[in-house]
Motif scaffolding. Structure first.
Motif, mmCIF file in Angstrom:
data_model
loop_
_atom_site.group_PDB
_atom_site.id
_atom_site.type_symbol
_atom_site.label_atom_id
_atom_site.label_comp_id
_atom_site.label_asym_id
_atom_site.label_seq_id
_atom_site.Cartn_x
_atom_site.Cartn_y
_atom_site.Cartn_z
ATOM 1 N N ASP A 188 51.552 -3.700 -29.382
ATOM 2 C CA ASP A 188 52.166 -2.398 -29.676
ATOM 3 C C ASP A 188 52.188 -1.988 -30.701
ATOM 4 O O ASP A 188 53.313 -3.487 -31.405
ATOM 5 N N ARG B 174 48.061 0.099 -28.441
ATOM 6 C CA ARG B 174 48.774 0.473 -27.216
ATOM 7 C C ARG B 174 48.992 -1.473 -26.681
ATOM 8 O O ARG B 174 48.108 -2.107 -26.802
ATOM 9 N N HIS B 175 49.631 -1.698 -25.949
ATOM 10 C CA HIS B 175 49.869 -3.111 -25.617
ATOM 11 C C HIS B 175 48.023 -3.417 -24.629
ATOM 12 O O HIS B 175 48.224 -2.453 -23.508
#
Length: 679
Positions: A102, A89-90
């Motif tokens: 991400d 994920r970012h």
């Protein structure tokens, strides 16, 4: 460039990377806290507040940290002296600068595809070894010309071969270049993946769904994404992948639940099931639907005031013919008919000197005489009534199948003893696809933005049509292996299958490098290929660990005692254990394990308890798509001979033998099939 914490105390490189991981975790916690502080009750209205609350809840869930893993698994250093950390994920810092990228972002592509011949601006690729959320190792791959190339990645191999437990996990840390090309194909591209066992085709399809939702969020949130799997056990097995990637709004269906148009209460013979799945049945049921429109033999008479207005039968028939030629669905054309007839009445009113408007036309269209007349020539119908009429009425079937099916084929389809009502009909699985076809003729099936179809080689032409209409305006990711076709109607050509799906313009990708199945296992199972799929190339295992293969002949009396002993031995090592037995013999290993007080689960739809077990008993017919570290296969000959023909039987056995990630044990008291010549 990510804000790497300063090196103030001279720690080792691994300690510095662990420091950066701690920094990333702190930033993720900050992001989550910021979202939790938002108040959905301050929205402008109640509906907006509910929608905002749901969106915030999804965002909070997506920002949940999992202490068992890391926020990043790799890093790329570029020629521009930038370092990008790649994760699930970012994560950004308080200034909005990226801390972790991400894996689906465009900049992450280089992590998966960069090579010495095409470095994509990368000078170094770094992988991280992980244990319980902490970094344990670093492995660098230099992509510059003046540095000797590294050997195969030990971290990558260890991650691929890591023992399994519970459902399938994501493969974001190990996606290979040929897999990444499929994952990142454009949303408008339909992909067909021919993938041998262990090539990761299912995981690739799921990661493609996640990438599409990331890259085309607005479009696909509206139109929807659906994963169609072969059975409920398979969907349970893969259910954790997309949520782990932050995508919880993807639909999951088996073909049975997708085509649930009635209660299945009977089983067709193989011959009848193949016939019902034949694509020619689409035209048969289409004719049956439109045969309900009757010829206009009486005029339409509509009272209005003291006068009656009459539309001759030949004028009505002209309207019927025009509506039937427009290519719209039965119900849509039926809804147009009252307005078309009312317009004809309106013209007569105008010719008589009146000045009617649209309100008069609407009143005529909704009048009781109009409704009665329309029902008499274009009645409302439903799918079950249409198919009931075909299978129970010799004349109706003969008319619909004229020139398509021979009288002998028609006789196979008719019920020997027709039920008195459609509610008592003994529908079969093959009937469900026909009911779906009829339902679509009556009223158009809504299309989704993208559909992932796994084990597509096992679907009949009519079943493929049913899936295809659910992506008529979207795209498909079709996954399968012709060598693993285990139905009498399984495909021998992807070109033919894609045509039935309505996607003749598609891109074929072949995955033949096996990352899951070890060499010892795949080479043993591949002995079956010349006997069941001549001309299909043999998959190649690229794992360093060749795996273990044990062929164990026993007496009938000792078979299950040996099974229990092998299970207890396998439990000394971490990992999952699958016991695959012929469907007809599935109770015997269950009884033996119960007597030995070995906890186990059972992966079929009727007995699954929803819990994760290290030991699972699997009927052979449910094994497709599953994987276990250790697989014990009972009585291969009985598994093969349970199928309706020799080719299908060997394909079923091929599927069963290729479920092992590390160890395959074949236990048999009956002789092995001749195709398995090597012992």
């Amino acid at each position: 460039m990510p804000d790497h914490p300063p090196d103030t105390s001279g720690p080792s490189e691994l300690a510095r990377e662990q420091h950066y991981l701690d920094h990333a975790r702190a930033q993720l916690a900050r992001m989550r806290a910021a979202v939790e502080r938002l108040d959905a009750s301050k929205a402008s209205d109640a509906d907006s507040g509910i929608a905002l609350g749901e969106a915030l809840a999804r965002r909070v869930a997506a920002l949940q940290d999992d202490p068992r893993t890391t926020l990043f698994f790799g890093r790329v250093d570029t020629v521009d002296d930038e370092a990008w950390y790649i994760g699930r994920r970012h994560v950004s810092d308080a200034h909005g600068e990226p801390v972790v990228i991400d894996w689906r972002a465009p900049v992450s592509t280089a992590f998966y595809r960069a090579s010495r011949t095409a470095p994509m601006g990368v000078v170094r690729r770094r992988r991280f070894g992980v244990d319980r959320g902490a970094l344990t190792a670093i492995e660098d791959e230099n992509l510059v010309e003046n540095v000797a190339p590294q050997k195969n990645s030990h971290i990558l191999a260890a991650e691929i071969e890591r023992p399994r437990s519970g459902p399938m996990r994501d493969i974001v840390a190990t996606i290979q270049p040929e897999q990444d090309i499929i994952v990142r194909a454009d949303v408008g591209t339909t992909i067909c993946v021919q993938g041998a066992p262990g090539t990761g085709k299912t995981a690739v399809g799921l990661h493609r769904a996640a990438w599409l939702l990331y890259s085309f969020r607005d479009r696909l949130d509206r139109s929807g994404v659906l994963v169609v799997g072969p059975n409920a056990a398979f969907l349970d097995h893969v259910s954790a992948v997309l949520p782990a990637l932050g995508e919880a709004r993807v639909g999951h269906d088996t073909l049975e639940t997708l085509l649930q148009h009635g209660r299945v209460r009977a089983v067709d013979s193989a011959e009848v099931a193949v016939l019902k799945g034949d694509s020619r049945l689409a035209e048969v049921v289409r004719r049956a639907v439109w045969a309900h429109v009757r010829a206009a033999t009486e005029p339409l008479v509509v009272p209005r005031g003291v006068r009656k207005w009459r539309i001759p039968a030949y004028d009505v028939q002209e309207i019927l013919d025009e509506l039937m030629s427009r290519g719209v669905r039965y119900e849509a054309a039926r809804a147009m008919l009252p307005q078309r007839l009312a317009h004809a009445v309106l013209l007569k009113l105008e010719r008589s000197g009146e000045s009617p408007d649209d309100r008069v036309q609407d009143t005529v269209a909704r009048s009781a005489p109009m409704k009665a007349y329309v029902s008499s020539i274009w009645p409302a119908i439903d799918a079950q009534a249409v198919l009931f009429g075909l299978w129970s009425n010799e004349e109706a079937l003969a008319q619909a199948a004229d020139g398509i099916l021979s009288p002998e084929k028609q006789a196979l389809l008719r019920w020997d003893k027709a039920p008195r009502t459609k509610g008592a009909a003994r529908w079969t699985d093959a009937d469900m696809a026909l009911l779906d076809e009829i339902t679509d003729q009556v009223q158009r099936t809504p299309s989704l933005g993208h559909v992932v179809l796994d084990e597509a080689q096992d679907l009949s032409p009519m079943q493929l049509r049913a899936v295809g209409r659910r992506s008529s305006t979207g795209s498909l990711t079709v996954l399968g292996d012709i060598a693993q076709g285990t139905t009498p109607w399984s495909t021998t050509s992807w070109e033919e299958s894609m045509a039935h799906l309505g996607k003749s313009d598609y891109h074929l990708e072949v995955l033949d490098r096996g990352f899951r199945v070890p060499a010892a296992v795949i080479e043993y199972a591949a002995q079956l290929l010349p006997h069941m799929a001549p001309g299909l190339g043999m998959p190649v295992s690229v794992r360093d660990n060749p795996g273990r293969l044990d062929i164990v002949p026993t007496s009938t009396a000792d078979l299950h005692q040996e099974l229990v002993r092998r299970v207890l031995d396998a439990q000394r090592e971490p990992g999952s254990i699958g016991i695959i037995a012929p469907d007809a013999q599935i109770e015997q290993p269950c009884a033996s394990l119960t007597a030995a007080k070995v906890p186990f689960g059972r992966l079929d739809q009727d007995h699954g308890d929803g819990e994760d077990h290290d030991v699972q008993v699997v009927p052979a017919s449910v094994a497709k798509g599953l994987e276990f570290d250790t697989v014990l296969v009972l009585e291969p000959r009985a598994i093969a001979e349970a199928e309706p023909d020799a080719r299908t039987g060997l394909r079923r056995l091929y599927v069963v033998l290729t479920r092992a990630v590390s160890t395959l044990v074949v236990l048999h008291s009956e002789p092995l099939p001749e195709a398995l010549s090597r012992t």
